[in-house]
Design a protein around this motif. Sequence first.
Motif, PDB file in Angstrom:
ATOM      1  N   ARG A  83      43.289  52.971  35.777  1.00  0.00           N
ATOM      2  CA  ARG A  83      43.229  51.906  36.778  1.00  0.00           C
ATOM      3  C   ARG A  83      44.640  51.492  37.157  1.00  0.00           C
ATOM      4  N   MET A  84      44.754  50.839  38.307  1.00  0.00           N
ATOM      5  CA  MET A  84      46.039  50.286  38.725  1.00  0.00           C
ATOM      6  C   MET A  84      46.089  48.815  38.350  1.00  0.00           C
ATOM      7  N   CYS A  85      47.211  48.390  37.801  1.00  0.00           N
ATOM      8  CA  CYS A  85      47.409  46.990  37.442  1.00  0.00           C
ATOM      9  C   CYS A  85      47.527  46.171  38.720  1.00  0.00           C
ATOM     10  N   VAL A  86      46.767  45.096  38.795  1.00  0.00           N
ATOM     11  CA  VAL A  86      46.762  44.254  39.980  1.00  0.00           C
ATOM     12  C   VAL A  86      48.088  43.515  40.151  1.00  0.00           C
ATOM     13  N   ARG A  87      48.845  43.360  39.098  1.00  0.00           N
ATOM     14  CA  ARG A  87      50.099  42.603  39.176  1.00  0.00           C
ATOM     15  C   ARG A  87      51.308  43.502  39.440  1.00  0.00           C
ATOM     16  N   VAL A  91      40.621  41.627  33.837  1.00  0.00           N
ATOM     17  CA  VAL A  91      41.148  40.270  33.950  1.00  0.00           C
ATOM     18  C   VAL A  91      40.336  39.403  34.903  1.00  0.00           C
ATOM     19  N   HIS A  92      39.467  40.019  35.710  1.00  0.00           N
ATOM     20  CA  HIS A  92      38.678  39.219  36.649  1.00  0.00           C
ATOM     21  C   HIS A  92      37.504  40.049  37.163  1.00  0.00           C
ATOM     22  N   GLU A  93      36.381  39.387  37.420  1.00  0.00           N
ATOM     23  CA  GLU A  93      35.229  40.024  38.053  1.00  0.00           C
ATOM     24  C   GLU A  93      34.995  39.337  39.383  1.00  0.00           C
ATOM     25  N   VAL A  94      34.921  40.115  40.444  1.00  0.00           N
ATOM     26  CA  VAL A  94      34.658  39.574  41.776  1.00  0.00           C
ATOM     27  C   VAL A  94      33.191  39.851  42.081  1.00  0.00           C
ATOM     28  N   HIS A  95      32.422  38.795  42.306  1.00  0.00           N
ATOM     29  CA  HIS A  95      31.002  38.942  42.583  1.00  0.00           C
ATOM     30  C   HIS A  95      30.780  39.010  44.082  1.00  0.00           C
ATOM     31  N   GLY A  96      29.919  39.921  44.505  1.00  0.00           N
ATOM     32  CA  GLY A  96      29.608  40.068  45.919  1.00  0.00           C
ATOM     33  C   GLY A  96      28.333  39.322  46.250  1.00  0.00           C
ATOM     34  N   ALA A  97      28.338  38.622  47.377  1.00  0.00           N
ATOM     35  CA  ALA A  97      27.154  37.863  47.782  1.00  0.00           C
ATOM     36  C   ALA A  97      26.052  38.772  48.313  1.00  0.00           C
ATOM     37  N   SER A  98      26.426  39.869  48.944  1.00  0.00           N
ATOM     38  CA  SER A  98      25.407  40.721  49.555  1.00  0.00           C
ATOM     39  C   SER A  98      25.422  42.136  49.003  1.00  0.00           C
ATOM     40  N   ASN A 111      35.575  44.930  39.672  1.00  0.00           N
ATOM     41  CA  ASN A 111      36.394  44.428  38.577  1.00  0.00           C
ATOM     42  C   ASN A 111      37.869  44.536  38.939  1.00  0.00           C
ATOM     43  N   VAL A 112      38.663  43.630  38.405  1.00  0.00           N
ATOM     44  CA  VAL A 112      40.110  43.624  38.610  1.00  0.00           C
ATOM     45  C   VAL A 112      40.754  43.874  37.252  1.00  0.00           C
ATOM     46  N   PRO A 148      48.287  39.312  29.614  1.00  0.00           N
ATOM     47  CA  PRO A 148      48.412  37.945  29.083  1.00  0.00           C
ATOM     48  C   PRO A 148      48.847  36.916  30.126  1.00  0.00           C
ATOM     49  N   LEU A 149      49.334  37.356  31.270  1.00  0.00           N
ATOM     50  CA  LEU A 149      49.788  36.437  32.312  1.00  0.00           C
ATOM     51  C   LEU A 149      48.641  35.879  33.156  1.00  0.00           C
ATOM     52  N   PHE A 150      47.440  36.410  32.962  1.00  0.00           N
ATOM     53  CA  PHE A 150      46.267  35.956  33.708  1.00  0.00           C
ATOM     54  C   PHE A 150      45.465  34.963  32.875  1.00  0.00           C
TER      55      PHE A 150
END
Length: 65
Positions: free
Chosen positions: A14-18, A29-36, A41-42, A50-52
């Motif tokens: 994966r690519m680091c988001v930072r 570090v984060h899950e983005v939920h879709g409405a539709s 995942n991030v 650790p910075l998140f």
Amino acid sequence: MNRDRSPERPPPVRMCVRCEQVTDDPVLVHEVHGASGPGWNVYACRRCAPLFPPPVDVFDLLRGD
């Protein structure tokens, strides 16, 4: 004799988001939920993770916890 001919799964890459570096040891570090539809995942590398802040459970937000 091992008759399992399924190929070995490659390590997750994966690519680091930072820092935008590719890592084979990603940390969620984060899950983005879709409405539709499905969300996504991030990921971050071990150095940036650790910075998140800790991931928030969206259901806790809905309950008001």
